[in-house]
Structures are given as structure tokens and as C-alpha cells.
Design a protein around this motif. Structure first.
Motif, PDB file in Angstrom:
ATOM      1  N   ARG A  23      -9.766  38.221   7.171  1.00  0.00           N
ATOM      2  CA  ARG A  23      -9.292  36.942   6.648  1.00  0.00           C
ATOM      3  C   ARG A  23      -8.904  37.072   5.168  1.00  0.00           C
ATOM      4  NH1 ARG A  23     -10.301  32.005   9.153  1.00  0.00           N
ATOM      5  NH2 ARG A  23     -11.017  32.201  11.309  1.00  0.00           N
ATOM      6  N   ALA A  24      -9.650  37.887   4.432  1.00  0.00           N
ATOM      7  CA  ALA A  24      -9.344  38.084   3.014  1.00  0.00           C
ATOM      8  C   ALA A  24      -7.983  38.753   2.837  1.00  0.00           C
ATOM      9  CB  ALA A  24     -10.439  38.926   2.359  1.00  0.00           C
ATOM     10  N   ILE A  42     -13.445  33.482  -2.379  1.00  0.00           N
ATOM     11  CA  ILE A  42     -12.478  32.854  -1.475  1.00  0.00           C
ATOM     12  C   ILE A  42     -13.147  32.428  -0.169  1.00  0.00           C
ATOM     13  CG2 ILE A  42     -10.477  34.048  -2.453  1.00  0.00           C
ATOM     14  CD1 ILE A  42     -10.646  35.939   0.024  1.00  0.00           C
ATOM     15  N   GLU A  43     -14.465  32.277  -0.191  1.00  0.00           N
ATOM     16  CA  GLU A  43     -15.217  31.937   1.013  1.00  0.00           C
ATOM     17  C   GLU A  43     -14.643  30.708   1.715  1.00  0.00           C
ATOM     18  OE1 GLU A  43     -17.790  32.246   4.093  1.00  0.00           O
ATOM     19  OE2 GLU A  43     -17.638  33.712   2.461  1.00  0.00           O
ATOM     20  N   ALA A  44     -14.387  29.635   0.964  1.00  0.00           N
ATOM     21  CA  ALA A  44     -13.852  28.407   1.568  1.00  0.00           C
ATOM     22  C   ALA A  44     -12.383  28.574   1.940  1.00  0.00           C
ATOM     23  CB  ALA A  44     -14.029  27.235   0.599  1.00  0.00           C
ATOM     24  N   ASP A  45     -11.637  29.303   1.120  1.00  0.00           N
ATOM     25  CA  ASP A  45     -10.191  29.455   1.335  1.00  0.00           C
ATOM     26  C   ASP A  45      -9.856  30.172   2.644  1.00  0.00           C
ATOM     27  OD1 ASP A  45      -9.300  28.396  -1.310  1.00  0.00           O
ATOM     28  OD2 ASP A  45     -10.392  30.124  -2.042  1.00  0.00           O
ATOM     29  N   ILE A  46     -10.725  31.102   3.066  1.00  0.00           N
ATOM     30  CA  ILE A  46     -10.396  31.896   4.258  1.00  0.00           C
ATOM     31  C   ILE A  46     -10.826  31.219   5.559  1.00  0.00           C
ATOM     32  CG2 ILE A  46     -10.527  34.054   2.964  1.00  0.00           C
ATOM     33  CD1 ILE A  46     -13.247  34.548   4.345  1.00  0.00           C
ATOM     34  N   ARG A  47     -11.486  30.068   5.466  1.00  0.00           N
ATOM     35  CA  ARG A  47     -11.987  29.402   6.676  1.00  0.00           C
ATOM     36  C   ARG A  47     -11.061  28.287   7.163  1.00  0.00           C
ATOM     37  NH1 ARG A  47     -15.461  33.322   8.098  1.00  0.00           N
ATOM     38  NH2 ARG A  47     -16.781  33.903   6.328  1.00  0.00           N
ATOM     39  N   THR A  48      -9.822  28.279   6.711  1.00  0.00           N
ATOM     40  CA  THR A  48      -8.873  27.251   7.107  1.00  0.00           C
ATOM     41  C   THR A  48      -8.136  27.654   8.377  1.00  0.00           C
ATOM     42  OG1 THR A  48      -7.066  28.207   5.816  1.00  0.00           O
ATOM     43  CG2 THR A  48      -8.525  26.656   4.668  1.00  0.00           C
ATOM     44  N   LEU A  49      -7.533  26.665   9.046  1.00  0.00           N
ATOM     45  CA  LEU A  49      -6.755  26.949  10.249  1.00  0.00           C
ATOM     46  C   LEU A  49      -5.510  27.765   9.900  1.00  0.00           C
ATOM     47  CD1 LEU A  49      -6.668  26.469  13.305  1.00  0.00           C
ATOM     48  CD2 LEU A  49      -5.260  24.443  12.884  1.00  0.00           C
ATOM     49  N   LYS A  50      -4.994  27.584   8.685  1.00  0.00           N
ATOM     50  CA  LYS A  50      -3.808  28.336   8.265  1.00  0.00           C
ATOM     51  C   LYS A  50      -4.111  29.833   8.256  1.00  0.00           C
ATOM     52  CE  LYS A  50      -0.286  28.686   4.650  1.00  0.00           C
ATOM     53  NZ  LYS A  50       0.193  28.171   3.345  1.00  0.00           N
ATOM     54  N   VAL A  65      -4.393  35.537  10.926  1.00  0.00           N
ATOM     55  CA  VAL A  65      -5.298  36.675  10.802  1.00  0.00           C
ATOM     56  C   VAL A  65      -5.119  37.697  11.920  1.00  0.00           C
ATOM     57  CG1 VAL A  65      -7.240  35.566  12.015  1.00  0.00           C
ATOM     58  CG2 VAL A  65      -7.696  37.372  10.350  1.00  0.00           C
ATOM     59  N   SER A  66      -4.834  37.258  13.149  1.00  0.00           N
ATOM     60  CA  SER A  66      -4.660  38.213  14.246  1.00  0.00           C
ATOM     61  C   SER A  66      -3.445  39.112  14.045  1.00  0.00           C
ATOM     62  CB  SER A  66      -4.602  37.483  15.588  1.00  0.00           C
ATOM     63  OG  SER A  66      -5.877  36.978  15.933  1.00  0.00           O
ATOM     64  N   PRO A  67      -2.272  38.570  13.652  1.00  0.00           N
ATOM     65  CA  PRO A  67      -1.128  39.454  13.381  1.00  0.00           C
ATOM     66  C   PRO A  67      -1.420  40.464  12.271  1.00  0.00           C
ATOM     67  CG  PRO A  67      -0.380  37.200  13.631  1.00  0.00           C
ATOM     68  CD  PRO A  67      -1.870  37.145  13.612  1.00  0.00           C
ATOM     69  N   VAL A  68      -2.100  40.031  11.221  1.00  0.00           N
ATOM     70  CA  VAL A  68      -2.448  40.949  10.131  1.00  0.00           C
ATOM     71  C   VAL A  68      -3.385  42.038  10.644  1.00  0.00           C
ATOM     72  CG1 VAL A  68      -3.711  41.152   7.951  1.00  0.00           C
ATOM     73  CG2 VAL A  68      -2.063  39.291   8.264  1.00  0.00           C
ATOM     74  N   ARG A  85      -5.006  33.616  19.627  1.00  0.00           N
ATOM     75  CA  ARG A  85      -5.763  34.708  19.028  1.00  0.00           C
ATOM     76  C   ARG A  85      -6.397  35.589  20.110  1.00  0.00           C
ATOM     77  NH1 ARG A  85      -9.816  32.820  14.519  1.00  0.00           N
ATOM     78  NH2 ARG A  85     -10.012  35.083  14.296  1.00  0.00           N
ATOM     79  N   ASP A  86      -6.878  34.969  21.175  1.00  0.00           N
ATOM     80  CA  ASP A  86      -7.454  35.744  22.281  1.00  0.00           C
ATOM     81  C   ASP A  86      -6.432  36.747  22.813  1.00  0.00           C
ATOM     82  OD1 ASP A  86      -9.800  34.333  22.103  1.00  0.00           O
ATOM     83  OD2 ASP A  86      -9.524  33.196  23.959  1.00  0.00           O
ATOM     84  N   HIS A  87      -5.207  36.266  23.019  1.00  0.00           N
ATOM     85  CA  HIS A  87      -4.156  37.116  23.581  1.00  0.00           C
ATOM     86  C   HIS A  87      -3.805  38.251  22.622  1.00  0.00           C
ATOM     87  CE1 HIS A  87      -0.578  38.379  25.741  1.00  0.00           C
ATOM     88  NE2 HIS A  87       0.097  38.279  24.609  1.00  0.00           N
TER      89      HIS A  87
END
Length: 239
Positions: free
Chosen positions: A50-51, A101-109, A114-117, A195-197
Motif C-alpha cells: 500500500r505504501a 502514512i498509516e491513515a493515508d494507505i487505508r483508503t478505498l483509493k 494496490v493489486s496492479p502495483v 482484487r481477488d481476481h
């Protein structure tokens, strides 16, 4: 209940505990509490991916209709991810280049990208190397997607957590709305299934259950029930 004094003996054998599974199965929640009970180090590998995703978004390397993979890969050397224990919160928070960035990485955005990265082999190599160094002395609980299959294939205890997509989406929706995010359940469910896929079909280190992993379907289990089960399994190995 597992006796506390059994879990705190300095003579206990140290092991590596790998907890893998689908998104929003509560891996991190259980792993944090497990590490605390065993007095082990906890590493949230999902936070590391996520980071990197947050870094990519901040530098406009990824968006709804583009992904500048080469640009991101060329900047991996500029990414420093660390964890610092927050005494008030009771767990280690993630820092990117010195910034919390603990709060920043927990967003739906961030969840959306995150999966593509994480499919990028260069990203996975960088983070897996860091993760293996973190666990070289054992006494660690690490959760993610490929801990038991790639990062620590010889881990003494491997757990694979799963639950229905609908159950996981409800949990994630509640978590996000409780934090004040405005979004729909349908959007969260779509994110979970997408994300599962991606996680299960990516070429590099896809999400699969290790052959020797113990599967726990927590659709109808409380956190306490899951924790008690895993503590029991760990205690059998470290006594």
C-alpha cells in the motif's frame, strides 16, 4: 483459554508464523493480536504494498486509465518503508520516507490500485527481500498474500484465511464508513472481487494456499475465536 504464562517463557522456541489469505479477511487484526500474545514482531506486508501504491498515486504514476510502470520501477530506490511502534495505538504504523502514512494507505483509493502495483515483479522483489531480512531471526508474525509460499516457504506455522466476498465487503465497508469515508457497499464489493481476481491470477507470486497451510474460514467466527485457534496451533509448536 491459553495460559498467559505459557506464552511468555523466555525459553520458548521462536518460529515464523505466516498468515495469508484474501483481502479483508481480518488477517492484520488477528496477526497483530497474535504477535502481542506471543511477544513476537508483527509485520503487515500489505501495508508495504500500500505504501508503494500511495507513492505511485502521489507521483501520478497510476490512475484510472494509466499505469506508468517503468517510471515507478525506476523510482523504487527512492522508496524507504519503515514501521514505528505507536504506543497509544498499540501497533506499529507505516512510514514512507519518514512520513507517517498509516491513515493515508487505508483508503478505498489506495485499495483500488494496490493489486496492479503488487503485480510488478520489481516491486515484489524489493519488498520480499526486505520481508525476509525482517524474519531472519524468527519470532515473527507476518501476514500477506505470499508469505507461506514465497517469502517464508519453510515457515513453521502457515495459516490461510478466507471468507465469502460478501462477508469481507461488509467488514471493509463498516471499517471505511466508521472512519468517515463516504462510499457505497456495492463499490466496496466490486473492489473486493476485483482484487481477488487480480491477486489470484497475477503471474508473479499469485495468491494461493500453501500445501501445508491450515485453512480458516472466518465467515462466522469472531476475532477472539480465530485468535484462540491460532494461538493454540502456535503454542503446540513453541513449547
Amino acid at each position: 483459554m491459553v495460559e498467559e504464562d505459557k506464552l511468555n517463557k523466555s525459553t520458548m522456541k521462536k518460529i515464523v508464523i505466516a498468515i495469508d489469505g484474501f483481502s479483508s479477511t481480518g488477517k492484520s487484526t488477528v496477526a497483530k493480536q497474535l504477535a502481542k500474545k506471543l511477544n513476537y514482531i508483527y509485520v503487515d506486508t500489505g501495508a508495504m504494498y500500500r505504501a508503494v501504491t500511495y507513492f505511485a498515486l502521489e507521483h501520478e504514476y497510476i490512475g484510472d486509465d494509466f499505469f506508468k510502470e517503468k517510471e515507478l520501477i525506476n523510482r523504487l530506490g527512492d522508496i524507504s518503508i519503515t514501521f514505528k511502534f505507536n504506543k497509544a495505538a498499540g501497533f506499529a504504523e507505516v512510514y514512507l520516507n519518514g512520513k507517517n502514512i498509516e491513515a493515508d494507505i487505508r483508503t478505498l483509493k489506495v485499495s483500488k490500485f494496490v493489486s496492479p502495483v503488487a503485480t510488478l515483479s520489481a516491486v515484489r522483489r524489493k519488498l520480499v527481500e526486505q520481508q525476509q531480512l525482517m524474519g531472519k531471526d524468527k519470532g515473527i508474525v507476518m501476514d500477506g498474500r505470499d508469505i507461506g509460499t514465497v517469502v517464508f516457504p519453510d515457515a513453521e506455522l502457515k495459516i490461510f484465511m478466507t471468507a465469502s466476498a460478501e462477508t469481507r465487503a461488509k467488514r471493509r465497508y463498516k471499517e471505511l464508513t466508521d472512519r468517515g469515508h463516504e462510499l457505497s457497499y456495492e463499490d466496496v464489493l466490486e473492489n473486493v472481487t476485483t482484487r481477488d481476481h487480480i491477486d489470484s491470477t497475477r503471474e508473479d507470486s499469485p495468491l494461493v494456499k500453501a500445501e501445508d497451510a491450515i485453512e480458516i474460514d472466518n465467515s462466522d467466527l469472531t476475532i477472539e475465536e480465530q485468535l484462540e485457534t491460532i494461538v493454540g496451533l502456535a503454542n503446540d509448536l513453541i513449547q
